[in-house]
Write a protein that holds these residues in place. Structure first.
Motif, mmCIF file in Angstrom:
data_model
loop_
_atom_site.group_PDB
_atom_site.id
_atom_site.type_symbol
_atom_site.label_atom_id
_atom_site.label_comp_id
_atom_site.label_asym_id
_atom_site.label_seq_id
_atom_site.Cartn_x
_atom_site.Cartn_y
_atom_site.Cartn_z
ATOM 1 N N LEU A 185 22.499 21.097 21.900
ATOM 2 C CA LEU A 185 21.282 20.530 21.312
ATOM 3 C C LEU A 185 20.596 19.643 22.338
ATOM 4 N N SER A 186 19.264 19.715 22.383
ATOM 5 C CA SER A 186 18.477 18.818 23.233
ATOM 6 C C SER A 186 17.382 18.191 22.382
ATOM 7 N N HIS A 187 16.600 17.312 22.967
ATOM 8 C CA HIS A 187 15.492 16.703 22.236
ATOM 9 C C HIS A 187 14.528 17.763 21.720
ATOM 10 N N GLY A 188 14.332 18.813 22.516
ATOM 11 C CA GLY A 188 13.288 19.775 22.179
ATOM 12 C C GLY A 188 13.752 21.139 21.745
ATOM 13 N N GLY A 189 15.057 21.318 21.531
ATOM 14 C CA GLY A 189 15.504 22.644 21.119
ATOM 15 C C GLY A 189 16.992 22.732 20.897
ATOM 16 N N ILE A 190 17.441 23.951 20.560
ATOM 17 C CA ILE A 190 18.843 24.170 20.257
ATOM 18 C C ILE A 190 19.230 25.569 20.723
ATOM 19 N N ALA A 191 20.441 25.714 21.246
ATOM 20 C CA ALA A 191 20.948 27.016 21.673
ATOM 21 C C ALA A 191 21.904 27.546 20.623
ATOM 22 N N ILE A 192 21.821 28.844 20.364
ATOM 23 C CA ILE A 192 22.596 29.489 19.307
ATOM 24 C C ILE A 192 23.453 30.596 19.909
ATOM 25 N N ARG A 193 24.701 30.639 19.510
ATOM 26 C CA ARG A 193 25.610 31.696 19.928
ATOM 27 C C ARG A 193 25.470 32.889 18.997
ATOM 28 N N ARG A 215 22.446 15.680 4.925
ATOM 29 C CA ARG A 215 21.163 16.340 4.711
ATOM 30 C C ARG A 215 20.863 17.333 5.824
ATOM 31 N N ASP A 216 20.197 18.404 5.457
ATOM 32 C CA ASP A 216 19.854 19.449 6.411
ATOM 33 C C ASP A 216 18.636 19.058 7.233
ATOM 34 N N ILE A 217 18.581 19.601 8.434
ATOM 35 C CA ILE A 217 17.402 19.487 9.282
ATOM 36 C C ILE A 217 16.750 20.856 9.354
ATOM 37 N N ASP A 218 15.482 20.917 9.032
ATOM 38 C CA ASP A 218 14.696 22.146 9.137
ATOM 39 C C ASP A 218 13.750 22.020 10.321
ATOM 40 N N ALA A 219 13.624 23.105 11.081
ATOM 41 C CA ALA A 219 12.727 23.098 12.231
ATOM 42 C C ALA A 219 12.138 24.489 12.423
ATOM 43 N N GLU A 220 10.964 24.523 12.994
ATOM 44 C CA GLU A 220 10.330 25.776 13.371
ATOM 45 C C GLU A 220 10.185 25.806 14.881
ATOM 46 N N GLY A 221 10.287 26.994 15.455
ATOM 47 C CA GLY A 221 10.173 27.080 16.900
ATOM 48 C C GLY A 221 9.997 28.514 17.355
ATOM 49 N N ARG A 222 10.243 28.706 18.648
ATOM 50 C CA ARG A 222 10.166 30.044 19.220
ATOM 51 C C ARG A 222 11.351 30.259 20.135
ATOM 52 N N VAL A 223 11.701 31.518 20.359
ATOM 53 C CA VAL A 223 12.812 31.854 21.236
ATOM 54 C C VAL A 223 12.368 31.652 22.681
ATOM 55 N N ALA A 224 13.011 30.722 23.370
ATOM 56 C CA ALA A 224 12.649 30.416 24.755
ATOM 57 C C ALA A 224 13.394 31.300 25.746
ATOM 58 N N TRP A 225 14.627 31.673 25.425
ATOM 59 C CA TRP A 225 15.382 32.605 26.247
ATOM 60 C C TRP A 225 16.322 33.400 25.364
ATOM 61 N N SER A 226 16.704 34.586 25.823
ATOM 62 C CA SER A 226 17.530 35.483 25.029
ATOM 63 C C SER A 226 18.454 36.255 25.952
ATOM 64 N N ASP A 227 19.741 36.246 25.649
ATOM 65 C CA ASP A 227 20.729 36.947 26.469
ATOM 66 C C ASP A 227 21.833 37.468 25.568
ATOM 67 N N ARG A 228 22.073 38.764 25.548
ATOM 68 C CA ARG A 228 23.043 39.351 24.620
ATOM 69 C C ARG A 228 24.480 38.950 24.922
ATOM 70 N N VAL A 230 25.356 35.875 25.528
ATOM 71 C CA VAL A 230 25.576 34.501 25.077
ATOM 72 C C VAL A 230 24.846 34.174 23.783
ATOM 73 N N GLY A 231 23.563 34.450 23.710
ATOM 74 C CA GLY A 231 22.810 34.101 22.509
ATOM 75 C C GLY A 231 21.351 33.865 22.822
ATOM 76 N N MET A 232 20.797 32.798 22.265
ATOM 77 C CA MET A 232 19.378 32.519 22.492
ATOM 78 C C MET A 232 19.124 31.022 22.396
ATOM 79 N N GLY A 233 18.051 30.603 23.062
ATOM 80 C CA GLY A 233 17.636 29.215 23.016
ATOM 81 C C GLY A 233 16.342 29.082 22.237
ATOM 82 N N ILE A 234 16.296 28.108 21.354
ATOM 83 C CA ILE A 234 15.122 27.878 20.510
ATOM 84 C C ILE A 234 14.399 26.623 20.970
ATOM 85 N N GLN A 235 13.130 26.742 21.258
ATOM 86 C CA GLN A 235 12.301 25.576 21.558
ATOM 87 C C GLN A 235 11.605 25.131 20.291
ATOM 88 N N PHE A 236 11.853 23.883 19.875
ATOM 89 C CA PHE A 236 11.230 23.374 18.653
ATOM 90 C C PHE A 236 9.713 23.273 18.828
#
Length: 261
Positions: A185-193, A215-228, A230-236
């Motif tokens: 997790l970073s200030h501006g995004g999250i990486a997903i496996r 409590r849950d955190i909801d966020a909207e973003g876009r896929v910043a990088w994608s690699d089969r 490892v996974g993908m990185g989401i930029q909030f």
């Protein structure tokens, strides 16, 4: 000899992309990880993952064994992965006992399911706990989660701090909803496996819960990088200000430099 599995785990922290890199010039290929938990199947899973990647796993199942190993093998250890709820010492007290022995030198990851409250998260951050990993992670997910701690020289945290965070996450793309585990997790995004990452630039919604929170955190973003591999990185792109404050506080508290003194 450098494990091919390890080569594929080195991640550039500045742009989030994953690539292979020969580590022989920058760090030894074998690391020593102390895994402390009284749950047998968790011990076995982490031992298998570390062994398959060519690392040495030191497995303990009691607080007495844990502290004895820290005393005896402090110079050889590269990382501690810790269950906070072992008998005879728990939570913050257990980390404090480790810190009296290592003087804050060793990076520590905590099993996220053993954290009980947000206050405990804050106390653990003050003791230098660097991140959280899901104790139920599949074997193939374990090394990507702890790679930043095993190979810190390959991660440029000065430009974009990332905190290791292995927790469940739900993400939605169009009408499709999927579940996965986070990597960091970073200030501006999250990486997903995930082995089925979305294409770069895809719009996505995510929902997750920080360790110790109710409590849950909801966020909207876009896929910043994608690699089969490892996974993908989401930029909030859209996060409620209160939730962003929670994320910022967590990252700032747990941002670490895990170089052994």
């Amino acid at each position: 000899m450098v494990s091919k599995y390890n080569e594929n785990l080195i991640q550039s922290a500045t742009n989030g992309r994953v690539f292979a890199r020969d580590m022989t010039a920058s760090s030894p290929s074998q690391k020593t990880v102390l895994v402390a938990t009284d749950t047998a199947f968790v011990r076995d899973r982490f031992k298998d993952a570390l062994g398959a990647a060519g690392h040495r796993a030191v497995i303990v199942k009691s607080v007495a064994q844990l502290l004895a190993r820290v005393r005896a093998d402090l110079a050889e250890l590269d990382l501690i992965v810790l269950d906070l709820r072992m008998p005879h010492a728990s939570g913050v007290d257990l980390v404090q006992r480790i810190r009296k022995l290592d003087e804050g030198h060793l990076p520590i990851l905590v099993f996220s399911g053993t954290v009980t409250s947000a206050e405990e998260v804050r106390q653990l951050a003050a003791l230098g706990v660097g991140g959280y990993i899901n104790e139920y992670s599949a074997v193939e997910h374990i090394l990507p989660s702890i790679a930043p701690h095993l190979f810190p020289d390959n991660f440029n945290r000065r430009a974009s701090p990332r905190v290791v965070l292995g927790i469940p996450i739900q993400y939605r793309y169009g009408n499709t909803i999927a579940a996965a585990l986070t990597l960091n997790l970073s200030h501006g995004g999250i990486a997903i496996r995930t082995t089925s990452p979305l294409d770069s630039a895809s719009k996505i919604k995510v929902r997750f819960r920080m360790p110790g929170s109710k409590r849950d955190i909801d966020a909207e973003g876009r896929v910043a990088w994608s690699d089969r591999r490892v996974g993908m990185g989401i930029q909030f792109e859209r996060v409620d200000p209160a939730n962003q404050a929670v994320i910022d506080s967590f990252v700032d508290a747990h941002f670490f430099s895990n170089r052994k003194a």
